[in-house]
Design an enzyme around this catalytic site. Structure first.
Site, PDB file in Angstrom:
ATOM      1  CG  ASP A  23      45.787  45.595  47.237  1.00 22.39           C
ATOM      2  OD1 ASP A  23      47.346  46.274  47.640  1.00 22.39           O
ATOM      3  OD2 ASP A  23      46.153  45.391  46.026  1.00 22.39           O
ATOM      4  NE  ARG A 107      36.691  40.231  41.095  1.00 20.80           N
ATOM      5  CZ  ARG A 107      37.325  39.067  41.989  1.00 20.80           C
ATOM      6  NH1 ARG A 107      37.087  38.463  42.053  1.00 20.80           N
ATOM      7  NH2 ARG A 107      38.901  39.324  41.070  1.00 20.80           N
ATOM      8  CG  ASP A 136      38.120  41.478  38.624  1.00 16.33           C
ATOM      9  OD1 ASP A 136      37.343  41.010  37.640  1.00 16.33           O
ATOM     10  OD2 ASP A 136      39.125  41.274  38.656  1.00 16.33           O
ATOM     11  CB  SER A 186      47.858  40.903  41.194  1.00 17.85           C
ATOM     12  OG  SER A 186      46.734  41.001  41.096  1.00 17.85           O
TER      13      SER A 186
HETATM   14  N1  ARG Z   1      41.970  39.448  32.866  1.00 21.23           N
HETATM   15  C1  ARG Z   1      41.439  38.658  33.885  1.00 21.23           C
HETATM   16  C2  ARG Z   1      39.936  38.995  33.673  1.00 21.23           C
HETATM   17  O1  ARG Z   1      39.360  40.223  33.853  1.00 21.23           O
HETATM   18  C3  ARG Z   1      41.826  38.811  34.929  1.00 21.23           C
HETATM   19  C4  ARG Z   1      41.626  39.005  35.931  1.00 21.23           C
HETATM   20  C5  ARG Z   1      42.783  38.843  37.119  1.00 21.23           C
HETATM   21  N2  ARG Z   1      41.563  39.405  38.456  1.00 21.23           N
HETATM   22  C6  ARG Z   1      43.088  39.672  39.410  1.00 21.23           C
HETATM   23  N3  ARG Z   1      42.703  40.965  40.947  1.00 21.23           N
HETATM   24  N4  ARG Z   1      44.282  39.080  39.326  1.00 21.23           N
HETATM   25  O2  ARG Z   1      39.141  38.319  34.526  1.00 21.23           O
END
Ligand code: ARG
Length: 416
Positions: A23, A107, A136, A186
């Site tokens: 990506d 993040r 995120d 992912s």
């Molecule tokens: N659902 C989790 C969260 O919101 C994990 C997110 C994972 N992100 C990713 N880009 N695969 O913290």
């Protein structure tokens, strides 16, 4: 009327948060082509490459090959542990009782670092690889805009509207290397955990297949003998393992390794995202689960029943705030003032038994424990005066007994 999305059709410079994956690699090219901009790239080291530290050099090389004018790799491991993971441990941060926030608390730190780089380079536009569907984006955008309201945040994943198949075609046309193992999932990794989503994992009625895991042993293949570890805490922070003092990064790495061996912390979760979607998420979070479990046990041991009950409310509020990406909200400071006050006495050690996917606290020690063997013992020598019960119970049960009698009366009246 205010337009949603990019404010301009071209920009001088853009800072791209770059992971080296498909990506953000397509993005590196796409931003140059679409906005005629010079692209700076930034990769945060949050300890995501347990296996292979040379990976960061590869990412840097890839960024330059795809036309980046300047690349930053920033080692944020120590600050991540001290200012993000330790507070999560002190808040017993398990979202919906299950997910230890491993991605969530990384993040804001990445966002803050991006602002620093942008300011240093005189960049006013930051881009990242989040879709418009996850958490995120909220965590990054909210932190960036709080620290630097003048910065514009671009989300090419929303703008370009390419599916995975189109992205691969786009990459092939521009000689963007596509990882040889066709990545179905992912994923996101750091010191505190690994998350995997997409593909078959989007079907909650099917058990996550083994190929969605990368770190840990299947519990059924884990050693047939249990292993015991002892974690030392000081003021709620984990500071030692099996009696040896350790910095946070090393401690988490050690616990991670032992936890993986015993198949601990393989989580699957039907999760409520901040944005409103329900989604099926999977995690490998051995260190996070073991340490939070141990911390929670020790905290419970040194706190009163009233403190414990209120702390769980504060913990839940803190956890939701962190999950929802509101790291900058002043409520977090207020909640942490309470959390830190409670944690002043969370000093001692906890023994955890690890066996075939299960981490169980089996013993704890603290000089602040509110436990008195003399009072609690069932031996005759106990100093607890049991006759006090004759006075205590009638008072303690008074309202409940009266309520019960009233309820009976109501039922009789309803029958008539
Ligand atoms: N659902 C989790 C969260 O919101 C994990 C997110 C994972 N992100 C990713 N880009 N695969 O913290």
């Amino acid at each position: 009327m205010n337009k949603l999305g990019p404010k301009q059709s071209s920009y001088d410079k853009i800072l791209l948060m770059y992971s080296g994956g498909l990506d953000t690699s397509c993005m590196l090219k796409w931003l140059q082509e679409t906005y005629n901009a010079q692209i700076y790239t930034f990769t945060a080291d949050l300890g995501q490459e347990f296996a292979d530290p040379s990976r960061f050099r590869e990412i840097e090389e890839k960024a330059y090959n795809l036309g980046a004018v300047k690349h930053y790799t920033v080692d944020l491991k120590e600050i991540f542990v001290k200012e993000y993971i330790f507070p999560t441990i002190k808040a017993n941060g398990l979202y919906q009782g299950i997910y230890p926030l491993s991605t969530a608390v990384g993040r804001p730190l990445i966002g803050i670092e991006a602002v620093k780089i942008a300011k240093k380079e005189g960049i006013e536009v930051v881009a990242h690889g989040c879709t418009g569907k996850g958490n995120d984006q909220i965590r990054l955008n909210t932190t960036i805009k709080a620290y630097a309201p003048e910065i514009e945040v671009l989300q090419p994943m929303i703008e370009w509207n390419m599916g995975r198949d189109e992205e691969i075609k786009y990459a092939q046309q521009r000689n963007i290397p596509i990882a040889n193992q066709n990545k179905k999932y992912s994923t996101d990794e750091n010191l505190f955990g690994r998350s995997a989503e997409c593909d078959i994992l989007e079907h909650p009625e099917i058990e996550p297949p083994e190929d969605s895991k990368e770190w840990s042993t299947r519990p059924e293949d884990a050693p047939d003998k249990p292993e015991y570890i002892t974690i030392n805490f000081e003021k709620g922070n984990p500071v030692g393992l099996n009696g040896e003092n350790m910095d946070g990064v090393s401690l988490i790495r050690q616990v991670h390794k032992i936890g993986c061996k015993h198949g601990i912390g393989r989580i699957e979760h039907m999760e409520d995202r901040a944005i409103g979607l329900k989604s099926r998420e999977t995690y490998e979070v051995p260190a996070a689960l073991i340490i939070i479990k141990a911390h929670k046990d020790l905290e419970k041991y040194v706190c009163t029943k009233h403190e414990n009950s209120f702390k769980s409310i504060v913990d839940q509020r803190w956890t939701e705030l962190a999950y929802d990406g509101m790291w900058v909200d002043p409520l977090r400071d207020a909640l942490e003032a309470f959390i830190n006050e409670i944690n002043k006495k969370v000093t001692g050690s906890v023994k955890v038994k690890l066996f075939k996917g299960n981490a169980q606290v089996v013993a704890r020690e603290s000089s602040y424990g509110i436990y008195d063997l003399n009072l609690a013992t069932y031996e005759t020598k106990s100093s607890f005066d049991q006759r006090l019960s004759y006075g205590f119970i009638p008072l303690f049960g008074l309202q409940s007994r009266m309520g019960f009698i009233t309820k009976k009366k109501l039922e009789e009246n309803e029958k008539e």
